[in-house]
Design a protein around this motif. Structure first.
Motif, PDB file in Angstrom:
ATOM      1  N   GLY A  21      32.767  48.938  45.588  1.00  0.00           N
ATOM      2  CA  GLY A  21      33.287  48.721  44.471  1.00  0.00           C
ATOM      3  C   GLY A  21      34.471  47.530  44.389  1.00  0.00           C
ATOM      4  N   MET A  22      34.546  46.687  43.336  1.00  0.00           N
ATOM      5  CA  MET A  22      35.342  45.672  43.402  1.00  0.00           C
ATOM      6  C   MET A  22      36.897  46.266  43.270  1.00  0.00           C
ATOM      7  SD  MET A  22      33.669  43.435  40.657  1.00  0.00           S
ATOM      8  CE  MET A  22      34.531  41.873  40.637  1.00  0.00           C
ATOM      9  N   LYS A  23      37.850  45.486  44.271  1.00  0.00           N
ATOM     10  CA  LYS A  23      39.040  45.725  44.421  1.00  0.00           C
ATOM     11  C   LYS A  23      40.178  44.685  44.322  1.00  0.00           C
ATOM     12  CE  LYS A  23      37.140  48.777  48.071  1.00  0.00           C
ATOM     13  NZ  LYS A  23      35.742  47.975  48.270  1.00  0.00           N
ATOM     14  N   VAL A  24      41.193  45.067  44.099  1.00  0.00           N
ATOM     15  CA  VAL A  24      42.461  44.230  44.333  1.00  0.00           C
ATOM     16  C   VAL A  24      43.313  44.473  45.328  1.00  0.00           C
ATOM     17  CG1 VAL A  24      43.637  45.543  42.430  1.00  0.00           C
ATOM     18  CG2 VAL A  24      44.431  43.169  42.734  1.00  0.00           C
ATOM     19  N   GLU A  48      34.914  43.156  49.787  1.00  0.00           N
ATOM     20  CA  GLU A  48      34.833  43.649  48.336  1.00  0.00           C
ATOM     21  C   GLU A  48      36.455  43.499  47.525  1.00  0.00           C
ATOM     22  OE1 GLU A  48      31.274  46.157  47.025  1.00  0.00           O
ATOM     23  OE2 GLU A  48      32.516  47.431  48.150  1.00  0.00           O
ATOM     24  N   VAL A  49      37.031  42.909  48.375  1.00  0.00           N
ATOM     25  CA  VAL A  49      38.589  42.499  47.752  1.00  0.00           C
ATOM     26  C   VAL A  49      38.665  41.238  47.135  1.00  0.00           C
ATOM     27  CG1 VAL A  49      41.061  42.420  48.079  1.00  0.00           C
ATOM     28  CG2 VAL A  49      39.644  44.118  49.594  1.00  0.00           C
ATOM     29  N   TYR A  50      38.573  41.212  45.854  1.00  0.00           N
ATOM     30  CA  TYR A  50      38.387  39.692  45.095  1.00  0.00           C
ATOM     31  C   TYR A  50      39.527  39.065  44.776  1.00  0.00           C
ATOM     32  CZ  TYR A  50      33.438  41.094  45.848  1.00  0.00           C
ATOM     33  OH  TYR A  50      32.081  41.361  46.209  1.00  0.00           O
ATOM     34  N   HIS A  65      38.297  47.352  35.638  1.00  0.00           N
ATOM     35  CA  HIS A  65      37.000  47.475  36.471  1.00  0.00           C
ATOM     36  C   HIS A  65      37.242  47.440  38.069  1.00  0.00           C
ATOM     37  CE1 HIS A  65      37.921  43.282  35.837  1.00  0.00           C
ATOM     38  NE2 HIS A  65      36.936  42.866  36.824  1.00  0.00           N
ATOM     39  N   LEU A  66      38.759  46.974  38.322  1.00  0.00           N
ATOM     40  CA  LEU A  66      39.070  46.937  39.503  1.00  0.00           C
ATOM     41  C   LEU A  66      39.553  48.073  40.249  1.00  0.00           C
ATOM     42  CD1 LEU A  66      40.390  43.447  39.607  1.00  0.00           C
ATOM     43  CD2 LEU A  66      38.206  44.169  40.323  1.00  0.00           C
ATOM     44  N   TYR A  91      44.868  48.858  36.459  1.00  0.00           N
ATOM     45  CA  TYR A  91      43.684  48.941  37.198  1.00  0.00           C
ATOM     46  C   TYR A  91      43.042  50.496  36.997  1.00  0.00           C
ATOM     47  CZ  TYR A  91      45.885  44.811  38.984  1.00  0.00           C
ATOM     48  OH  TYR A  91      46.306  43.665  39.160  1.00  0.00           O
ATOM     49  N   SER A  92      41.896  50.784  37.486  1.00  0.00           N
ATOM     50  CA  SER A  92      41.132  52.125  37.131  1.00  0.00           C
ATOM     51  C   SER A  92      41.889  53.134  38.161  1.00  0.00           C
ATOM     52  CB  SER A  92      39.767  51.929  37.201  1.00  0.00           C
ATOM     53  OG  SER A  92      39.583  51.544  38.750  1.00  0.00           O
TER      54      SER A  92
END
Length: 565
Positions: A21-24, A48-50, A65-66, A91-92
């Motif tokens: 999944g997308m991550k920060v 996947e760290v965007y 969503h992150l 964040y989630s």
């Protein structure tokens, strides 16, 4: 023992633990440096760290969503920022990793703030240091002392940094320290206290020969940071300044926009990795070979693209070509600027005299050469003061010392009184009265004979005669001859066998010349693994005198070029 690999593995583990999944990646100022030195942004993007954000940034958007991966130092400020974050999560889900030991009370405070139950994990990953090279680390700290004592707020930070290196490398060492330095003893005791308190963390599998931590003080060798260097990495740091693998080239005449800041990382740059420890002459040859290789692979202007297969071959090779093009232009620019500075500042001539001061014992020749250079109008203020500093350290007690005359020469040259006073400061910082080891001029017959034969063997070239004191210290340590009277063990135990895993830490900063010494010892001493660290990595803007200077709070009114004095 590889500090770069240790930090990389921690960061990979953090990212993998959070799942797909997308991550920060949420960091603080210091962990941003820790991560950026071992990973490029593009490498982390592949995981996947965007998004990369600072925990103290006020302008972050809600992005449910992150997933958030938080990598933070366990400071009061960061814990407070996290508490505020968890009360109003952006964040989630949160995976929280501290770079060092965090207290139970702070964990409790975070748990109480997590009313929305967004925290999935809290762990300690001990990457609380900058991994400069595989065998070299830094804490990026300036102004660590007040006179000959620790700056009170700095000792805990240095202790944390050093214990995190031990935990990252999975070492519970015996400790030796430099007896002549009270700061070394204080740090040794502080590290031992943490090892005792956190004994469960340090419960690693016992090895036949225990690892050894050797704590040294920069004041024992104030000469090494004052010398010009001639290997690639050391020259870049000395003349251009390496800051977390980045070089600011914005002041280079005629520099193109995309080369104003460049990154030099041995992890991601094959040419740099292969040339780190080569001297300037060899780098010139290798850069020419790199250019020629590039010219051969460069797509021809009128390359035939008549078939689909021609086009496919061009597209397949283009990323590799583009990467090579970037490498070539970067290194040609860097080496070109080094060459310009060497010529402009006449550094070959300066370096020859520096090496004579550091390695030879001919006062008559030394005084003539220093005086001759000081009268050269092209000699920079930095190099002039540095030469007099080296002379002052080398011939401190010489009956025919011409130091007063050289100080007058500096005055005639227009060097400010404040900078001239720094010459005396370096003697007070690292002079004969302070040193615990014999840095200069061996006195006993055996040592003089050894020095004589060393001289007969010759050296690689006149610019690299000098060997830092660290070389002899480590050589004696590995051979079991390092005197307990000068470097005692902390506690009753001592090492009976030849040490195998050695962590050396220099209070007041290490140098790239010392890193080269460690690199060569690792290559030539089978079964011995050495890692070197320091409170900082020196160049002449960060020489030993910044310790004195920052301790007395003079740093703020000194010009950037002379900040080392």
């Amino acid at each position: 023992m590889n500090v770069t690999l240790a930090v990389k593995q921690y960061i990979s583990k953090m990212i993998e633990s959070s799942g797909p999944g997308m991550k920060v990646l949420l960091m603080d100022k210091e962990t941003t440096s820790i991560v950026s030195v071992v990973y490029t942004q593009s490498e982390i993007l592949q995981k996947e760290v965007y998004l990369f954000e600072r925990i103290d940034s006020q302008n972050r958007d809600n992005m449910k969503h992150l997933k958030a991966i938080c990598f933070l130092r366990p400071t009061k400020e960061n814990v407070e920022h996290l508490i505020q974050e968890l009360r109003r999560p952006k964040y989630s889900v949160y995976f929280i990793y501290f770079s060092n030991v965090i207290s139970k009370s702070e964990i409790k405070a975070l748990a109480e703030a997590d009313e929305q139950e967004v925290v999935a994990e809290v762990q300690e990953f001990y990457g609380d240091f900058i991994a400069v090279n595989p065998h070299l680390f830094s804490l990026n700290l300036q102004g660590v002392s007040r006179g000959r004592s620790w700056e009170p707020s700095v000792l805990p930070r240095v202790t944390q940094g050093l214990t995190s290196v031990l935990l990252a490398l999975k070492k519970c060492p015996m400790i030796r320290y430099q007896l002549s330095s009270d700061m070394s003893k204080r740090l040794a005791e502080s590290v031992k206290q943490i090892i005792t308190k956190e004994y469960e963390l340090f419960d690693f599998r016992k090895t036949e020969v225990p690892p050894l931590l050797l704590i040294l003080d920069r004041s024992d060798d104030a000469i090494t940071p004052l010398l010009n260097q001639w290997t690639y990495q050391a020259m870049v740091h000395e003349l251009l300044g390496l800051n977390n693998n980045r070089i600011d080239l914005s002041r280079v005449p005629g520099i193109s926009k995309d080369l104003r800041e460049v990154v030099l990382s041995a992890e991601n740059d094959e040419f740099y990795a292969n040339n780190l420890y080569l001297n300037f002459g060899e780098i010139g040859t290798n850069i020419k070979n790199l250019m020629e290789d590039f010219q051969k692979k460069k797509p021809k202007d009128k390359q035939k693209l008549e078939s689909i297969s021609d086009m496919k071959a061009f597209v397949d090779n283009y990323p590799q070509f583009k990467k090579m093009s970037g490498t070539v232009s970067k290194h040609v620019t860097v080496v070109g600027e080094l060459s310009r500075l060497v010529s402009e500042r006449q550094l070959m001539e300066v370096s020859e005299v520096e090496q004579e001061l550091a390695c030879q014992n001919d006062h008559s020749s030394a005084q003539q050469n220093v005086r001759r250079l000081l009268q050269n109008p092209r000699l920079s203020e930095t190099d002039a003061v540095r030469l007099v500093m080296l002379y002052a350290l080398r011939y401190e007690k010489h009956s025919s010392s011409i130091l007063p005359s050289l100080m007058e020469e500096l005055s005639r040259k227009g060097v400010s009184e404040r900078h001239r006073k720094m010459v005396q400061s370096v003697v007070e910082y690292g002079g004969k009265r302070v040193r615990g080891s014999e840095l200069i001029a061996p006195t006993d017959a055996v040592a003089i004979t050894k020095q004589f034969f060393k001289g007969l063997k010759g050296v690689e070239n006149v610019y690299t005669q000098h060997q830092p004191l660290l070389h002899d210290t480590l050589d004696q340590l590995i051979k079991g001859r390092l005197k307990d009277s000068q470097f005692p063990y902390l506690g009753p135990s001592s090492l009976r066998d030849r040490p195998q895993d050695i962590i050396v830490f220099i209070i007041g900063g290490a140098t790239y010349e010392e890193a080269l010494t460690v690199y060569n010892l690792n290559r030539t001493m089978p079964g011995v693994r050495i890692v070197l660290g320091g409170t900082a990595i020196h160049n002449t803007k960060r020489s030993p005198l910044c310790l004195i200077q920052e301790g007395s709070r003079l740093q703020s009114d000194i010009s950037p070029r002379m900040a080392f004095m």
